[in-house]
Design an enzyme around this catalytic site. Structure first.
Site, PDB file in Angstrom:
ATOM      1  N   LYS A 173       0.840  -1.206   0.000  1.00  0.00           N
ATOM      2  CA  LYS A 173       0.000   0.000   0.000  1.00  0.00           C
ATOM      3  C   LYS A 173       0.879   1.263   0.000  1.00  0.00           C
ATOM      4  O   LYS A 173       2.099   1.172  -0.084  1.00  0.00           O
ATOM      5  CB  LYS A 173      -0.962  -0.047   1.197  1.00  0.00           C
ATOM      6  CG  LYS A 173      -1.796  -1.346   1.273  1.00  0.00           C
ATOM      7  CD  LYS A 173      -2.872  -1.436   0.202  1.00  0.00           C
ATOM      8  CE  LYS A 173      -3.451  -2.828   0.002  1.00  0.00           C
ATOM      9  NZ  LYS A 173      -4.312  -3.340   1.034  1.00  0.00           N
TER      10      LYS A 173
HETATM   11  C1  LIG Z   1      -5.257  -4.553   1.384  1.00  0.00           C
HETATM   12  C2  LIG Z   1      -6.742  -4.401   1.500  1.00  0.00           C
HETATM   13  C3  LIG Z   1      -7.468  -4.781   2.633  1.00  0.00           C
HETATM   14  C4  LIG Z   1      -6.858  -5.549   3.742  1.00  0.00           C
HETATM   15  O1  LIG Z   1      -5.745  -4.951   4.274  1.00  0.00           O
HETATM   16  P1  LIG Z   1      -4.848  -5.736   5.339  1.00  0.00           P
HETATM   17  O2  LIG Z   1      -4.143  -4.593   6.034  1.00  0.00           O
HETATM   18  O3  LIG Z   1      -3.925  -6.613   4.565  1.00  0.00           O
HETATM   19  O4  LIG Z   1      -5.737  -6.494   6.243  1.00  0.00           O
HETATM   20  C5  LIG Z   1      -8.811  -4.493   2.670  1.00  0.00           C
HETATM   21  N1  LIG Z   1      -9.445  -3.888   1.652  1.00  0.00           N
HETATM   22  C6  LIG Z   1      -8.793  -3.543   0.540  1.00  0.00           C
HETATM   23  C7  LIG Z   1      -9.534  -2.850  -0.549  1.00  0.00           C
HETATM   24  C8  LIG Z   1      -7.427  -3.802   0.417  1.00  0.00           C
HETATM   25  O5  LIG Z   1      -6.786  -3.500  -0.716  1.00  0.00           O
END
Ligand SMILES: *Cc1c(COP(=O)(O)O)cnc(C)c1O
Length: 382
Positions: free
Chosen positions: A188
């Protein structure tokens, strides 16, 4: 191998984590509140509650909004499974709304149609989980109108979108969202290795989120239900979980937030480079919502058809380029099919999922590496 996304770690990040290891607190210490304050300040949110993942944050958000058995939670198929699973953890029923073919975010016309039909059969959703796909904000002006008319609550899954803006406001502080969720997974925009955060303007929702991340335990003297017996006293007021983030992770996250503007600037510059270099190729490039600035978590393109996507995927993978598909439609996952969902129900999400590829995009991607991706794309589409 050029991945589709990866973290950017500086000497300051290393020093911040090492300082925690040498300190008295490895978890539940000062780095957590420092990280929360840094994110809240950056986006302009009143309250921030850090947890160990965005998945946990989504679960807590549903629970804090009272989602339980008999509740209905709607989201889109074009997302990571966690956006829907949060409702299932609470025993709620999941529904989906299709996406639109330009933004790949929720189609507000489809949402309006489904809300109208749901009202007729007394089955309106309690909560909508909107997803700012690829870092692009949804059409929140339209969603705010529908929210007012139909009375649902909004969880904004902004896992892709920290740093994005809409009409001059930063994502994380939009009044339409009851709770916004960020992810700090390494692919991210900023990372804490694993980590997530809830942002809200509502003090009671923030207090609920703090309780739920730590077993349902309340320590705030103003929020106790029985007389405070002394410094040792706490109350478990409801059933929560251990969703705490460590100080190691929070220190990394806080250190990364100091560089978020540079990360965003780099992602936006690389996206613009893709836009220019791919302009003459027969593919659909990301669209910009008027008045919005994307955080560019992803650079998704849409190819002609499923066969061409498979060919391009294989050619690029052979060239060492880690293109990915975001996302397989959630309603077509075996778990959701077993709940009754089937192909054909959300045709735009299915059309998109068959044709899309995410090209590599991250702050440390060099222009030389991006040129390799561009050359491989041109070769694959010749
Ligand atoms: C990455 C992601 C999540 C989950 O994130 P984590 O921190 O890995 O639990 C949830 N929703 C979306 C749209 C994502 O891209």
């Amino acid at each position: 191998m050029i991945p589709y996304g990866r973290q950017s770690i500086s000497h300051e990040d290393l020093a911040a984590v090492e300082a925690v290891l040498r300190s008295d607190w490895l978890t539940q210490g000062p780095a957590v509140s420092r990280f929360e304050a840094a994110v809240a300040d950056y986006v302009g949110a009143r309250h921030a509650v850090a947890v160990n993942s965005a998945t946990s944050a989504l679960h807590i958000a549903c629970a804090a909004l009272g989602v339980g058995p008999g509740s209905r939670v709607w989201t889109v198929p074009n997302t990571f499974v966690a956006s829907a699973n949060c409702a299932r953890y609470c025993g709620a029923e999941v529904g989906f709304v299709d996406i639109d073919a330009r933004s790949y975010c929720i189609d507000v016309a489809d949402l309006a149609r489904r809300l109208q039909a749901a009202r007729a059969v007394d089955a309106l959703p309690d909560v909508l989980v909107s997803v700012d796909f690829a870092g692009q904000p949804c059409d929140y002006a339209a969603i705010a109108d529908l929210k007012r008319e139909y009375g649902f609550r909004l969880i904004e899954d902004a896992s892709h979108a920290i740093g994005a803006t809409l009409a001059g406001a930063r994502i994380g502080a939009l009044p339409v969202a009851d709770i916004t969720v960020f992810s700090f997974h390494p692919v991210k925009i900023v990372t804490s290795a694993e980590g997530g955060m809830l942002l809200t303007a509502d003090a009671d929702l923030a207090a609920a989120a703090r309780r739920l991340r730590s077993h349902g335990i309340e320590r705030d003297p103003a929020r106790l239900t029985q007389p405070d017996q002394g410094g040792w006293y706490y109350e478990q007021q409801e059933l929560g979980w251990n969703y705490r983030i460590t100080d190691l992770q929070a220190a990394l996250g806080a250190s990364q937030i100091a560089r978020i503007d540079a990360f965003l600037e780099r992602r936006r510059a690389l996206a613009q480079r893709y836009d220019e270099a791919l302009a003459d190729l027969p593919l659909q490039r990301p669209w910009q919502r008027p008045g919005a600035l994307s955080a560019y978590h992803l650079y998704p393109i849409v190819l002609r058809d499923a066969d061409q996507r498979r060919q391009v995927y294989e050619r690029l993978r052979e060239a060492g380029i880690g293109v990915q598909v975001h996302y397989l439609p959630v309603h077509l996952q075996p778990y959701y099919r077993a709940l009754g969902f089937a192909p054909g129900q959300f045709p735009v999400a299915e059309w998109y999922a068959e044709r899309t590829l995410s090209l590599p995009l991250y702050a440390d991607l060099t222009e030389a590496a991006q040129d390799c991706v561009i050359a491989a794309m041109r070769e694959a589409l010749k």
